[in-house]
Design an enzyme around this catalytic site. Structure first.
Site, short mmCIF file in Angstrom:
data_model
loop_
_atom_site.label_atom_id
_atom_site.label_comp_id
_atom_site.label_asym_id
_atom_site.label_seq_id
_atom_site.Cartn_x
_atom_site.Cartn_y
_atom_site.Cartn_z
N GLU A 1 32.02 -98.00 -167.75
CA GLU A 1 30.58 -98.08 -167.49
C GLU A 1 30.48 -98.98 -166.27
O GLU A 1 30.80 -100.16 -166.34
CB GLU A 1 29.91 -98.65 -168.74
N CYS B 1 23.63 -104.15 -165.89
CA CYS B 1 23.96 -102.85 -165.30
C CYS B 1 22.71 -101.98 -165.21
O CYS B 1 22.69 -100.98 -164.51
CB CYS B 1 25.05 -102.15 -166.09
#
Lengths: 496, 496
Positions: free
Chosen positions: B226, B262
């Site tokens: 990720e 993120c």
């Protein structure tokens, strides 16, 4: 050629923008129409396939039925709608310290899919085979690269799909066929930035090359390559001693379709026991009396003979069957050989697939050696155990070790014959396939071409039908942790 | 060191042979025990994390709750058992021309998983974070490579997991921690032949390097990396003109945790409209008055300042906020800049993540340009639309284009804050993650570490509990095409 091929994927992407928005019902209608159009091809299709592949008529008629049934089973999947893995967690604006958002997700098609036709299934794993059917079912558009071994068959089926597109009044580029059969043409299709996934059935060399290309792209994409395996068959002592119908059963599985199945039993593993000599004698006799099979094309026949002769040259390998001599260069004589566990474990060549009607028997001294043989194997599509039901519990370690190495574990049945149902799993650990998490046979094959997208706090009006409160399609959804076909009551929402 | 690291995976594999066989109930008990042991660490854990990461106490306490809740939610998933995707198609020995086999499949753990701790979530995406919790829940053993930025925090949590293993009387190597934080150590873990999957949260450079290594192995393995994204936020004209609470809402999402998420909104896309100037003025004022955030470590702060200054140097980029000057080299001053659509589309640097409290506003002349901006973007974890509910239907093309590029699509909410539920999807198209089909947040994260295995014609006695006729665990199974909690009646089987 390069421009034309690029054009193919730009068109596939353009068609995708339209196709992804049509209803599942309309997609189902399209899949039924393809099946209908294939049936309308009648004997012309079977004749073309017979001429191109030398597969016998009954087999091809059977394969046609399998192909149209696959299309229909995906159509039914779309009509039911339960496959979408729709999940809804309703929100709570009153939650402290922060409101809980409303989250709703389901699966969406990824985009244009490139399908490589397989030589050994000119219908069921080719132009309108399982890969194409599952990709079209998912809502992806498809570009098929026909297999050079059966261009006329491919073209007839491609025409049937185009007729189905017309019949359903759908965008003509939802399905496209690329007839340039060069390796470079295939590689260009995989490299094209608009390609979003690849499905392939064939050799390890072919599949692995595409896998590497796909991973070296600026945007890596998944390649679902089903690359075959040697499909170990463990024959336990009890059933060897019994020595009844198993030798002819095994022989016919080894010989089926001239051994040209990815599930062909290429490795038989036994423990030395009283009855082994007569058992092997019977099996050898069955193989020895079989006529050489006519193979799919001369390239496959040549490769078979080369690999078989390499295998027979390996240290400690004893040829059990000479085989009736071939009379054409497209034939392959059946073969059977024997090796001990020690020599097998030490040798990597013996663990490679010999694609054709050939099998190697590994004779072990005891269960410990049997386990060591299994542990020396890489990933397999299938693993099989033949035994008396009462002896199986004594071999739990063998069962566990096979389980860890295969996608499908069979008891007292041959690995050839891959049933097309939801519970089928056709895809084993590497190198039998590039992604053991996905199957290429059965309705779950659709999951290769989708990804989840989650909506957060989206207005009910703009949600897809499948995720609206009402659930008017009556599909299975996981709502707040419980799988249900029920609608979400706005009343309950307000209470929650 | 190399020997010791190899040893880690041999031990993980050995423990896997034991761990994969324990019941789901026992695995659930273990996950609950980890949560309990983490809570028992008390303030010592929060203190260590505060000292190492400079994240504030309330945030870390909240993150601890999230971490233990994740563990408990996977435990509950195991207790319910519905997640296994058990499918059964019963056989029919009487079918012609060939008997129909009995097929039963469910999901099995793949083997040892290597988890890379993330710097920005010292608890929830580190030693006992979502990756570890989901891998342990699936039945895989775990080797965690701690993040160098919070070794003491990691070690405390690792001790808690070891205590839980002892408490549950489980094999000590089900969980192992590797404290060698060199890049080479991490690469060796990914290269080790016994590693079967990798989970990573961090930078594109780090994740992509591991992905490439994993694909170049003799046996390629999946890497679930990720890698962050710029999380485009489209602000529609109606809500700009309204200019109420949105500027402070956006500002606080940009500034949250010094922008070290993120899902930080790094890109705001607007259409030029009457109210845009006052809207941007208000947003700029919010950002301008914010104190510089103390970042996770000096490396991240230096990288932030470098990337921000590079972004501000690009053609046509106008700095809107100077930011209060930093007083230590671990601080990062918030930033806000403006660019027009033309310059944004033409520039690749502006599409890269600036990890920290910085956002770029793209001003478009009209909807067509807005669409072109979105179409110039790569894959994103999230995409957001702020607008009046009544104007959203006019922007269906914008919704579609964002949908095609993200894993989660948000309406009128900030992308920061990733709810941990089943319906969450945290994983977008490349390069935001390496595999958009899987989520790293929420209970569906377990699907990263399993593969289906199918039993064909296996004796009832030797089937796992989950696939036996009786269904005594009362789990959801797809039986002959219908999802049900019901047992399979032997009576019906004989009739079928």
């Amino acid at each position: 050629m390069s421009d034309q091929r690029e054009d193919v994927l730009y068109r596939a992407e353009k068609a995708f923008q339209v196709y992804k928005k049509i209803t599942p019902q309309k997609r189902a209608e399209f899949l039924y129409a393809i099946a209908e159009q294939i049936d309308l091809l009648g004997d012309a299709l079977i004749q073309a396939a017979m001429e191109e592949t030398c597969l016998p008529e009954p087999r091809l008629k059977n394969e046609r039925g399998r192909t149209t049934n696959q299309l229909k089973s995906f159509a039914k999947l779309l009509e039911a709608g339960d496959w979408l893995q729709a999940s809804i967690d309703t929100g709570d604006p009153e939650r402290k310290p922060a409101p809980k958002p409303d989250l709703r997700k389901m699966l969406y098609p990824v985009g244009p899919v490139v399908v490589f036709g397989a030589s050994n299934f000119p219908l069921a794993f080719s132009t309108a085979g399982g890969d194409t059917a599952s990709a079209l079912a998912s809502g992806c558009t498809v570009v098929v690269k026909s297999h050079p071994a059966h261009p006329r068959t491919s073209n007839l089926v491609a025409n049937a799909i185009r007729a189905a597109l017309q019949q359903c009044n759908l965008h003509e580029d939802i399905f496209q066929e690329v007839t340039d059969t060069s390796i470079e043409a295939g590689q260009q299709l995989v490299k094209h930035p608009l390609t979003k996934a690849v499905a392939f059935t064939g050799s390890y060399q072919g599949g692995k090359a595409l896998f590497d290309i796909a991973n070296q792209r600026e945007e890596p994409i998944p390649v679902f390559a089903e690359m075959g395996s040697i499909n170990p068959v463990v024959v336990l002592p009890g059933i060897v001693r019994e020595n009844k119908t198993l030798p002819p059963t095994l022989a016919s599985s080894i010989l089926l379709g001239a051994g040209q199945f990815c599930t062909n039993p290429g490795l038989l593993i036994t423990i030395d026991t009283d009855g082994l000599a007569p058992f092997l004698h019977k099996l050898s006799a069955e193989i020895a009396q079989a006529a050489p099979g006519t193979m799919l094309h001369t390239g496959i026949a040549a490769s078979y003979k080369h690999k078989k002769s390499e295998a027979l040259k390996q240290k400690g390998v004893l040829r059990l069957v000479e085989g009736i001599a071939e009379t054409t260069d497209r034939q392959g004589a059946p073969g059977l050989a024997l090796v001990d566990a020690h020599n097998f474990i030490a040798n990597t060549v013996l663990k490679e697939e010999v694609f054709g009607p050939y099998s190697l028997i590994v004779k072990c001294e005891n269960e410990k050696q049997l386990l060591a043989v299994i542990e020396s194997l890489k990933g397999q599509l299938t693993a099989t155990i033949f035994g008396l039901p009462e002896e199986l519990p004594d071999y739990q370690d063998v069962v566990d070790s096979l389980h860890a190495r295969c996608g499908r574990l069979i008891f007292n049945g041959v690995p050839t014959g891959v049933e097309v149902t939801k519970a089928m799993h056709h895809g084993g650990p590497f190198p039998s396939s590039t992604d053991s998490r996905f199957t290429s046979v059965g309705t779950d094959a659709i999951y290769r071409f989708v990804r989840p997208v989650c909506y957060q706090d989206f207005p009910e009006d703009l949600l897809p039908l499948e995720l609206k409160n009402k659930n008017e399609l009556n599909i299975l959804r996981c709502v707040n942790g419980t799988w249900t076909h029920n609608a979400i009551e706005t009343f309950n929402l307000q209470q929650a």
